[in-house]
Structure formats: C-alpha cells, structure tokens
Design a protein around this motif. Structure first.
Motif, mmCIF file in Angstrom:
data_model
loop_
_atom_site.group_PDB
_atom_site.id
_atom_site.type_symbol
_atom_site.label_atom_id
_atom_site.label_comp_id
_atom_site.label_asym_id
_atom_site.label_seq_id
_atom_site.Cartn_x
_atom_site.Cartn_y
_atom_site.Cartn_z
ATOM 1 N N TYR A 177 -3.773 7.745 8.919
ATOM 2 C CA TYR A 177 -2.912 7.695 7.739
ATOM 3 C C TYR A 177 -3.704 8.235 6.546
ATOM 4 N N ALA A 178 -2.989 8.614 5.509
ATOM 5 C CA ALA A 178 -3.609 9.019 4.247
ATOM 6 C C ALA A 178 -3.323 7.951 3.202
ATOM 7 N N ASP A 179 -4.368 7.469 2.568
ATOM 8 C CA ASP A 179 -4.237 6.408 1.563
ATOM 9 C C ASP A 179 -4.140 7.054 0.175
ATOM 10 N N ILE A 180 -2.998 6.872 -0.494
ATOM 11 C CA ILE A 180 -2.830 7.479 -1.819
ATOM 12 C C ILE A 180 -2.725 6.416 -2.913
ATOM 13 N N GLY A 181 -3.150 5.181 -2.605
ATOM 14 C CA GLY A 181 -3.187 4.149 -3.643
ATOM 15 C C GLY A 181 -2.315 2.958 -3.319
ATOM 16 N N LEU A 182 -1.635 2.452 -4.337
ATOM 17 C CA LEU A 182 -0.831 1.245 -4.202
ATOM 18 C C LEU A 182 0.538 1.442 -4.844
ATOM 19 N N ILE A 183 1.526 0.781 -4.290
ATOM 20 C CA ILE A 183 2.835 0.676 -4.928
ATOM 21 C C ILE A 183 2.820 -0.606 -5.747
ATOM 22 N N SER A 184 3.055 -0.498 -7.034
ATOM 23 C CA SER A 184 2.922 -1.646 -7.928
ATOM 24 C C SER A 184 4.093 -1.723 -8.886
ATOM 25 N N ILE A 185 4.238 -2.904 -9.475
ATOM 26 C CA ILE A 185 5.170 -3.085 -10.574
ATOM 27 C C ILE A 185 4.322 -3.268 -11.832
ATOM 28 N N PRO A 200 0.835 -1.207 0.000
ATOM 29 C CA PRO A 200 0.000 0.000 0.000
ATOM 30 C C PRO A 200 0.863 1.247 0.000
ATOM 31 N N ALA A 201 0.312 2.349 -0.505
ATOM 32 C CA ALA A 201 0.987 3.649 -0.470
ATOM 33 C C ALA A 201 0.273 4.514 0.551
ATOM 34 N N HIS A 202 0.826 4.590 1.742
ATOM 35 C CA HIS A 202 0.213 5.323 2.846
ATOM 36 C C HIS A 202 1.141 6.438 3.315
ATOM 37 N N LEU A 203 0.554 7.608 3.598
ATOM 38 C CA LEU A 203 1.287 8.716 4.203
ATOM 39 C C LEU A 203 0.997 8.762 5.694
ATOM 40 N N VAL A 204 2.022 9.111 6.466
ATOM 41 C CA VAL A 204 1.849 9.246 7.918
ATOM 42 C C VAL A 204 2.441 10.575 8.361
ATOM 43 N N ALA A 205 1.938 11.098 9.474
ATOM 44 C CA ALA A 205 2.420 12.370 10.020
ATOM 45 C C ALA A 205 3.650 12.113 10.876
ATOM 46 N N VAL A 206 4.731 12.855 10.615
ATOM 47 C CA VAL A 206 5.985 12.661 11.351
ATOM 48 C C VAL A 206 6.587 14.006 11.725
ATOM 49 N N ALA A 207 7.463 13.958 12.713
ATOM 50 C CA ALA A 207 8.238 15.124 13.134
ATOM 51 C C ALA A 207 9.442 14.602 13.903
ATOM 52 N N SER A 208 10.399 15.455 14.164
ATOM 53 C CA SER A 208 11.564 15.040 14.939
ATOM 54 C C SER A 208 11.234 15.098 16.428
ATOM 55 N N PRO A 209 11.887 14.263 17.241
ATOM 56 C CA PRO A 209 11.650 14.340 18.700
ATOM 57 C C PRO A 209 11.967 15.718 19.259
ATOM 58 N N ALA A 210 13.025 16.364 18.746
ATOM 59 C CA ALA A 210 13.389 17.684 19.259
ATOM 60 C C ALA A 210 12.307 18.709 18.943
ATOM 61 N N PHE A 211 11.718 18.591 17.759
ATOM 62 C CA PHE A 211 10.660 19.521 17.379
ATOM 63 C C PHE A 211 9.450 19.386 18.300
ATOM 64 N N MET A 212 9.106 18.149 18.662
ATOM 65 C CA MET A 212 7.907 17.927 19.481
ATOM 66 C C MET A 212 8.159 18.129 20.963
ATOM 67 N N ALA A 213 9.413 18.256 21.373
ATOM 68 C CA ALA A 213 9.717 18.436 22.795
ATOM 69 C C ALA A 213 9.043 19.702 23.305
ATOM 70 N N GLY A 214 8.223 19.544 24.331
ATOM 71 C CA GLY A 214 7.523 20.687 24.913
ATOM 72 C C GLY A 214 6.258 21.069 24.192
ATOM 73 N N ARG A 215 5.943 20.397 23.082
ATOM 74 C CA ARG A 215 4.713 20.687 22.348
ATOM 75 C C ARG A 215 3.692 19.573 22.630
ATOM 76 N N PRO A 216 2.412 19.932 22.774
ATOM 77 C CA PRO A 216 1.397 18.887 22.974
ATOM 78 C C PRO A 216 1.175 18.101 21.686
ATOM 79 N N MET A 217 0.983 16.790 21.819
ATOM 80 C CA MET A 217 0.688 15.949 20.664
ATOM 81 C C MET A 217 -0.712 16.264 20.131
ATOM 82 N N PRO A 218 -0.881 16.371 18.831
ATOM 83 C CA PRO A 218 -2.230 16.589 18.289
ATOM 84 C C PRO A 218 -3.104 15.367 18.562
ATOM 85 N N LEU A 219 -4.383 15.606 18.777
ATOM 86 C CA LEU A 219 -5.309 14.520 19.090
ATOM 87 C C LEU A 219 -5.932 13.909 17.843
#
Length: 317
Positions: A264-272, A160-179
């Motif tokens: 996650y965001a579904d953007i289709g499939l990875i295929s050959i 599957p071709a899925h997108l996920v939300a990411v950030a660095s640990p340093a960036f999120m330090a002291g910031r509340p996690m989104p719900l």
C-alpha cells in the motif's frame, strides 16, 4: 459599556486583515462589520484602522487597543458560549468543507440521524477538493486527508489514508499478477495528474515488513479526478492506485480486485479539523463527536487500512 458586536467586528477584522474576511467568519455582511467598527471608532474617539481600497491596517492606537482588549473579549465570548451551551441544545449554522466523493459516500449518509438528534443545527456543507482556511473562510470544520495543519488548528484522526493497486477482473483475465510494485510497470496504467501542480503523481508502496518500493505506473491513461480514475479501472482501462475509501465498495462487490494485497502507499491521515478555541461551539463539538463515534463504531479506520491486506481485513470485519 461598548457593544460586544462592535468589539468582535474589530477583533476579527484585525485578525483576518479585512472586513470581508471578518464578515464571513461572523456570518455578517461586510457593510455590517464596517459599520460596527466605525461605531466603535466614533465611540472611542480614535481611528483604529487605516483603510485603503486594497488593504486594512491597524493604526498605532488600534494596535494598543487590540493588545489591551483582545484577550478580555475572547474570555467574555467563551463565558457567553459556555452559559448558552449549558442552557440550550446545539444550534446555528454548521459550515463544513469536505472532498466530494468521500463526503458523499461516508459523511452525507450521517446527516439524517445527526439532524434528528440536533434539529436546531443548520448544515451548510461544501464539497470540493481543496484545503480551506477555516478561520478566514468562516468554516466550523473540515474533513479530508493529508491536509496541512495550520497554526491554531486541531486535527482529530478518523482513519489512515492508504492507496492500493486495483484493476477490474476482466482486465486481469489472462494477465499474470505482478509480484511487487515494480511489476505494475508491465501493465497499462491509469495515472493521476494533480489539479494543483499539474504534475503526475509518483507513489512509493510499502509492505507490513517495512520494505519500500516505487510503483511506476505507466501513463496509458491520465486523469485528474479520483472518482474518474476509479471508474476507468472498473471499465478495464488499466491498473490504478486509489484510496481505500474509494475502492472499498467495489472491492467488496467484485467490480475491482486488489493487486499486491500486501502492499500500500501511505499518504497520511483522514482527519476532521477545527479551530482551537477556548471553548468549542456546541454545534462543532457535537458534530466532531458524532462523526468520530460513527467511524469508531463502524470500524472504518480498520476497513480503510490498506496495510491490513484484503484477506486479513475480511477476517476482522
């Protein structure tokens, strides 16, 4: 009997609308294809094409000849290819297109073992972010996500071709996690601008329950390359949505953390992808089988599935 090379040059030129396109498909020069067609016309005593500097069109005689011989030549080619594949190992130029980062990370490492098993195959691989025309450009196969399946093409799903939300640990330090995905709007974002359309991509995320919600990233930083966006996230410039294959290594190393692990965001499939032919060339068949088996053995479809959630995924690895 007419030379098979002459007939094949005629067929491909008619199919693709020009000598240059036919030459790429046949691994010949345009001059060679033109000579073959001219020889066929001379032998038959009729003109098969009307030629201009910009266009190649069939004459009435050419259209009749194409209708009469087309299927027979294809059958003869299939018979020859079949006999050859039975008597010899896969060989020849293997032309494949794939995206730069996915190809370098997940397909290129397979090449040493593939060539050890099939030493007579000569890879010619192109790494670029675009959908190629397999037939017109002479490619044996292509690997990518979310590609449009044109007539005459076959797609074998790899993951599957899925997108996920990411950030660095340093960036999120002291910031509340989104719900939820809406909460991403409260954080500096790294946006993706499409190189094809010039537009900033907008994503909708979903969870295992099937609930969908827009993910309104801010445009604190905007880039057009997935690898650059990933690196910007590692550098702590903001939160981004990136494909699981691009994120996986950095999530495992701890350079990135996944926000909203249930979304996650579904953007289709990875295929050959490869052309639908009566008999697939042996070089293409063994390549598609080799890649597909590697993805199955390494359970990459499961690892790339953002729908599993990072904690659940770790249990399954």
């Amino acid at each position: 009997m007419e030379n098979l090379a002459n007939l094949e040059s005629f067929l491909r030129s008619a199919e693709l609308g020009g000598f240059s396109a036919a030459a790429r498909r046949l691994a010949l020069t345009p001059a060679a294809v033109s000579r073959n067609v001219a020889m066929l016309e001379r032998n038959l005593g009729v003109r098969l094409f009307q030629r201009t500097t910009r266009k190649l069109t069939l004459t009435e005689a050419g259209e009749r000849f194409l209708a009469e011989v087309g299927s027979h030549v294809e059958a003869l080619q299939a018979a020859i290819a079949g006999a050859s594949s039975e008597s010899s190992e896969p060989s020849g130029l293997l032309k494949v297109s794939m995206s730069p980062h996915f190809g370098s990370d997940y397909i290129l490492p397979l090449l040493p073992a593939f060539l050890e098993k099939y030493p007579k195959i000569r890879p010619e691989w192109t790494f670029e972010n675009r959908q190629v025309d397999l037939v017109a450009e002479g490619y044996d196969a292509a690997i990518g996500g979310g590609l449009e399946l044109t007539p005459g093409m076959i797609a074998k799903t790899l993951a599957p071709a899925h997108l996920v939300a990411v950030a660095s640990p340093a960036f999120m330090a002291g910031r509340p996690m989104p719900l939820n995905p809406q909460g991403l709007a409260d954080l500096p974002g790294i946006q993706m601008r499409s190189s094809n359309t010039g537009r900033i991509r907008q994503w909708t995320m979903r969870n295992a329950a099937g609930t969908e919600m827009s993910a309104p990233l801010s445009d604190s930083v905007t880039m057009n390359d997935p690898a650059a966006i990933r690196q910007a996230a590692i550098l702590g410039l903001g939160v981004s949505l990136i494909a699981m294959p691009d994120a996986l290594f950095y999530l495992e190393s701890g350079e990135l953390i996944r926000l909203l692990p249930d979304w996650y965001a579904d953007i289709g499939l990875i295929s050959i992808y490869y052309a639908n032919r009566t008999l697939l060339p042996a070089k293409t068949r063994v390549f598609t089988d080799f890649v597909t088996e590697h993805f199955r053995r390494e359970r990459l479809a499961e690892k790339f599935a953002g729908s599993i959630g990072l904690s659940n995924m770790a249990k399954r690895l």
